[in-house]
Scaffold this motif. Structure first.
Motif, PDB file in Angstrom:
ATOM      1  N   UNK A  31       0.772  -1.070   0.207  1.00 40.43           N
ATOM      2  CA  UNK A  31       0.152   0.088  -0.085  1.00 40.43           C
ATOM      3  C   UNK A  31       0.926   1.197  -0.067  1.00 40.43           C
ATOM      4  N   UNK A  32       0.600   1.961  -0.512  1.00 40.89           N
ATOM      5  CA  UNK A  32       1.342   3.600  -0.942  1.00 40.89           C
ATOM      6  C   UNK A  32       0.104   4.707  -0.885  1.00 40.89           C
ATOM      7  N   UNK A  33       0.193   5.512  -0.036  1.00 40.58           N
ATOM      8  CA  UNK A  33      -0.723   6.814   0.065  1.00 40.58           C
ATOM      9  C   UNK A  33       0.388   7.954  -0.130  1.00 40.58           C
ATOM     10  N   UNK A  34      -0.245   9.039  -0.961  1.00 41.55           N
ATOM     11  CA  UNK A  34       0.349  10.295  -1.330  1.00 41.55           C
ATOM     12  C   UNK A  34      -0.314  11.347  -0.650  1.00 41.55           C
ATOM     13  N   UNK A  35       0.239  12.238  -0.093  1.00 43.78           N
ATOM     14  CA  UNK A  35      -0.255  13.455   0.535  1.00 43.78           C
ATOM     15  C   UNK A  35      -0.549  14.461  -0.765  1.00 43.78           C
ATOM     16  N   UNK A  36      -1.334  15.387  -0.290  1.00 43.65           N
ATOM     17  CA  UNK A  36      -1.434  16.291  -1.526  1.00 43.65           C
ATOM     18  C   UNK A  36      -0.514  17.283  -1.604  1.00 43.65           C
ATOM     19  N   UNK A  37       0.417  17.464  -0.842  1.00 49.70           N
ATOM     20  CA  UNK A  37       1.583  18.306  -1.193  1.00 49.70           C
ATOM     21  C   UNK A  37       2.827  17.811  -1.587  1.00 49.70           C
ATOM     22  N   UNK A  38       2.815  16.543  -1.552  1.00 53.27           N
ATOM     23  CA  UNK A  38       3.865  15.822  -2.401  1.00 53.27           C
ATOM     24  C   UNK A  38       4.216  15.966  -3.634  1.00 53.27           C
ATOM     25  N   UNK A  58       7.904  13.567   0.075  1.00 53.64           N
ATOM     26  CA  UNK A  58       6.754  14.181   1.005  1.00 53.64           C
ATOM     27  C   UNK A  58       7.517  15.364   1.812  1.00 53.64           C
ATOM     28  N   UNK A  59       7.292  16.739   1.553  1.00 52.43           N
ATOM     29  CA  UNK A  59       7.892  17.721   1.993  1.00 52.43           C
ATOM     30  C   UNK A  59       7.649  17.997   3.407  1.00 52.43           C
ATOM     31  N   UNK A  60       6.598  17.461   3.944  1.00 57.76           N
ATOM     32  CA  UNK A  60       6.184  17.454   5.454  1.00 57.76           C
ATOM     33  C   UNK A  60       6.930  16.784   6.218  1.00 57.76           C
ATOM     34  N   UNK A  61       7.388  15.571   5.758  1.00 56.16           N
ATOM     35  CA  UNK A  61       8.309  14.622   6.360  1.00 56.16           C
ATOM     36  C   UNK A  61       9.917  14.607   6.161  1.00 56.16           C
TER      37      UNK A  61
END
Length: 106
Positions: A31-38, A58-61
């Motif tokens: 499974x893989x989930x992308x955030x909206x800001x990636x 992922x710029x947040x992490x």
């Protein structure tokens, strides 16, 4: 006689085509989930090596996940991935030398 041989040849070709089919086992998916800001990163790979990949940043992490296409689908992206665009919630990835365009769910 020629008609009979033609029919036998046609039947033999059809049977050999059906007998050549196999069940393809792609392997395990993750499974893989992308955030909206990636950010998706297309790595084109080397010509005729079939080693193109898709990465996700992922710029947040501040982390990069590699091989996200392979992990999600259990098969390689192809040869010379040229570009990717997101349109109406669908990711379109062009693998130029593999002559394929993938529609993916980001």
């Amino acid at each position: 006689m020629k008609r009979f041989l033609r029919q036998i040849l046609t039947a033999a070709l059809c049977l050999s085509a059906l007998g050549g089919c196999m069940k393809w086992d792609y392997g395990r998916t993750e499974d893989f989930s992308a955030t909206e800001r990636g950010l998706f990163i297309v790595n084109e790979g080397m010509f005729q090596y079939g080693n193109a990949t898709l990465s996700y940043y992922d710029p947040e992490t501040k982390t990069v996940e590699n091989e996200v296409f392979y992990r999600a689908n259990a098969f390689k992206l192809g040869d010379v991935a040229q570009s990717m665009v997101l349109h109406n919630g669908v990711g379109w990835v062009v693998a130029n030398n593999s002559h394929v365009v993938f529609a993916i769910d980001p």
